[in-house]
Design a protein around this motif. Sequence first.
Motif, short mmCIF file in Angstrom:
data_model
loop_
_atom_site.label_atom_id
_atom_site.label_comp_id
_atom_site.label_asym_id
_atom_site.label_seq_id
_atom_site.Cartn_x
_atom_site.Cartn_y
_atom_site.Cartn_z
N LEU A 45 0.83 -1.20 0.00
CA LEU A 45 0.00 0.00 0.00
C LEU A 45 0.87 1.26 0.00
CD1 LEU A 45 -2.81 -1.04 2.52
CD2 LEU A 45 -2.97 -0.89 0.03
N VAL A 46 1.89 1.27 0.85
CA VAL A 46 2.80 2.42 0.89
C VAL A 46 3.54 2.55 -0.44
CG1 VAL A 46 4.83 3.43 2.02
CG2 VAL A 46 3.07 2.30 3.39
N TYR A 47 3.97 1.41 -0.99
CA TYR A 47 4.67 1.43 -2.28
C TYR A 47 3.78 2.04 -3.36
CZ TYR A 47 6.84 -0.32 -6.57
OH TYR A 47 7.40 -0.41 -7.82
N LEU A 48 2.53 1.59 -3.43
CA LEU A 48 1.62 2.09 -4.45
C LEU A 48 1.34 3.58 -4.25
CD1 LEU A 48 -0.90 -0.88 -4.71
CD2 LEU A 48 0.94 -0.28 -6.31
N PHE A 49 1.25 4.01 -2.99
CA PHE A 49 1.05 5.43 -2.72
C PHE A 49 2.25 6.24 -3.21
CE2 PHE A 49 1.98 9.04 0.08
CZ PHE A 49 0.86 9.83 -0.15
N GLY A 50 3.46 5.79 -2.84
CA GLY A 50 4.67 6.49 -3.26
C GLY A 50 4.84 6.48 -4.77
N PHE A 51 4.56 5.34 -5.38
CA PHE A 51 4.68 5.22 -6.83
C PHE A 51 3.67 6.13 -7.53
CE2 PHE A 51 3.86 3.21 -10.93
CZ PHE A 51 5.15 2.99 -11.40
N GLY A 52 2.44 6.13 -7.03
CA GLY A 52 1.41 6.98 -7.62
C GLY A 52 1.74 8.45 -7.47
N LEU A 53 2.28 8.83 -6.31
CA LEU A 53 2.65 10.22 -6.07
C LEU A 53 3.77 10.66 -7.01
CD1 LEU A 53 2.29 12.78 -4.35
CD2 LEU A 53 3.96 11.82 -2.74
N PHE A 54 4.78 9.81 -7.14
CA PHE A 54 5.92 10.17 -8.00
C PHE A 54 5.49 10.27 -9.46
CE2 PHE A 54 9.55 8.67 -10.66
CZ PHE A 54 10.32 9.83 -10.54
N THR A 55 4.73 9.31 -9.94
CA THR A 55 4.30 9.36 -11.34
C THR A 55 3.34 10.52 -11.59
OG1 THR A 55 2.59 7.69 -10.84
CG2 THR A 55 4.66 6.90 -11.78
N SER A 56 2.59 10.91 -10.57
CA SER A 56 1.72 12.09 -10.70
C SER A 56 2.56 13.35 -10.87
CB SER A 56 0.82 12.24 -9.48
OG SER A 56 -0.05 11.14 -9.35
N ILE A 57 3.68 13.41 -10.13
CA ILE A 57 4.60 14.55 -10.27
C ILE A 57 5.19 14.59 -11.67
CG2 ILE A 57 6.81 15.50 -9.49
CD1 ILE A 57 6.10 14.43 -6.68
N VAL A 58 5.56 13.41 -12.19
CA VAL A 58 6.09 13.33 -13.55
C VAL A 58 5.05 13.83 -14.56
CG1 VAL A 58 6.91 11.77 -15.36
CG2 VAL A 58 7.69 11.46 -13.01
N LEU A 59 3.81 13.39 -14.41
CA LEU A 59 2.74 13.83 -15.31
C LEU A 59 2.51 15.33 -15.19
CD1 LEU A 59 0.47 13.14 -17.30
CD2 LEU A 59 -0.99 12.64 -15.34
N PHE A 60 2.52 15.84 -13.96
CA PHE A 60 2.32 17.27 -13.74
C PHE A 60 3.44 18.08 -14.40
CE2 PHE A 60 3.24 21.07 -11.20
CZ PHE A 60 2.02 21.73 -11.28
N GLU A 61 4.68 17.67 -14.16
CA GLU A 61 5.83 18.36 -14.76
C GLU A 61 5.74 18.38 -16.28
OE1 GLU A 61 9.65 17.79 -11.78
OE2 GLU A 61 9.58 16.80 -13.72
N SER A 62 5.45 17.22 -16.85
CA SER A 62 5.45 17.11 -18.31
C SER A 62 4.38 17.96 -18.96
CB SER A 62 5.27 15.64 -18.72
OG SER A 62 4.01 15.15 -18.30
N ASN A 63 3.32 18.30 -18.21
CA ASN A 63 2.25 19.12 -18.76
C ASN A 63 2.37 20.59 -18.41
OD1 ASN A 63 -0.10 17.48 -20.13
ND2 ASN A 63 0.66 16.19 -18.46
N MET A 64 2.93 20.89 -17.24
CA MET A 64 2.96 22.28 -16.76
C MET A 64 4.23 23.03 -17.20
SD MET A 64 0.08 22.63 -15.42
CE MET A 64 0.31 24.27 -14.74
#
Length: 486
Positions: A45-64
Amino acid sequence: MNSLYTSQKAFNDKGLDLISFFFFSAFLIIILLSTIAFESVAHILVYLFGFGLFTSIVLFESNMVKRREASFYLAIPIIISATQNLYLGLVSPYATDSQIQFLVITNFLFSIVLLLILFINTPFRFNQALYQKTLIVLIILVVYSFLTIFLFNAHITSAFASLRNVMTPMLFLLIGLLASCNICLKRFLKYVCYIAIFVVVFGIIERFILTDIWEFFNLPDLWSKKGLPLNAFTGLPGNFYSSEMVGGSQLRRMVSSFADPVNLGTFLFFGFMAAWLLKKRVLGIAILLSIALAVSKGAMLGFLVFSVVWSYYKLSKTGFFIILSGAFVAGVGFIIYSMMHSTMSMFLHLTGFFSAFPELINHPLGRGLGNIGVLAGLYSDGAQTKITESGLGMVIGQLGIVGLVLFIYFFYFIWKRSNLIQDIEEKVMVQTLILGILLNIMFNEVALSPNSSAVYFITIGIIIGQWSEKTKDMPTIKKKRIKIVW
């Protein structure tokens, strides 16, 4: 030419990549600490949370971020491959077998997410035949692979482990293609060179200075939890020592941060090609010395391929013929020496590939994903077959005619696209990478894994994708050679 590819100033500053590296490091620290602190379910659960958070940052960066350059994103799977046995070794005593095996697939999971992010940002790319054909081959391969799991009652764990390897060429080529419009090739190769410098330095340390360093990184415990065998006498993996005898004994090989001389060798050869293209001669020489210390047959084969391809485009017919003959003699000579002075590892590599073709007669549809190969032996009983130590042989044995046809078409397709490249040095690099990794896959199953070949196909995709845009309205040029009368 399209200014999208020629103007590097339009991309973001490299300083943003440092911030991204900070977030990536934080993600790794989170999942490693959670491995120590929590049991399997809470850890996931912690892994998936951390993974989701990091990939969300990547998606945010790539768009913003306007014109966000993608080199660091594409370097992440390579960084993980080069270092995962170090950080996993540190937490191995506190982790269960299932936790370790789950963490091992982080680079593959991130690669899948990266592909989706790139698709979200550039969906228009799939209007072009280059992208459509690559995606179609990948989809057919994955769908048929899943069908064979049910048709031939494959072990689900070994099947999914094998699927990761089978998908690698098409998956990472597609990542490179999609990233090609938002990446600077030289920046990406520089990042790979930084990783190569770390790998070379660490390799020298573990081979000559701190020879007991693998006890600190708990390598025996890590290998045990991965389900991999150890040499009972040395307490280290068997491939830490060369199969060839020199002076009556096997050589201790450089394994560096990969803790695997095969993956190390394929990465080092790519590092050499990157250093060659960027004209970093000192690094190139250091990598060649490291290849010798790793006793990497795959890297040596790659260097022979490079010498032939380079001479084909750079020298006269006479020079090319001399280099070709020399490479052939050197290759045959090494095979003979290895056959006479080794533990028959070379014999297994050769017979493993050629044994795949008789399988097509009795098993034209294959024996099922995960039923043949090294991974089948780790997670299941596997099928009784002579196919060993061959990535392409494993594909043929598992997926039959369908797998063979798809792989032949895939390599033919990218070779044909490589002929559109107008820059001779980039063309030499791409065609060397295609031939080099294909030969490695034919005679080594490990070469098909993301840890070995991901960087090859990412780079092939980047260069082919960029030149596909540049040459839309240009005829294909023929190779430039010095004309000498025979």
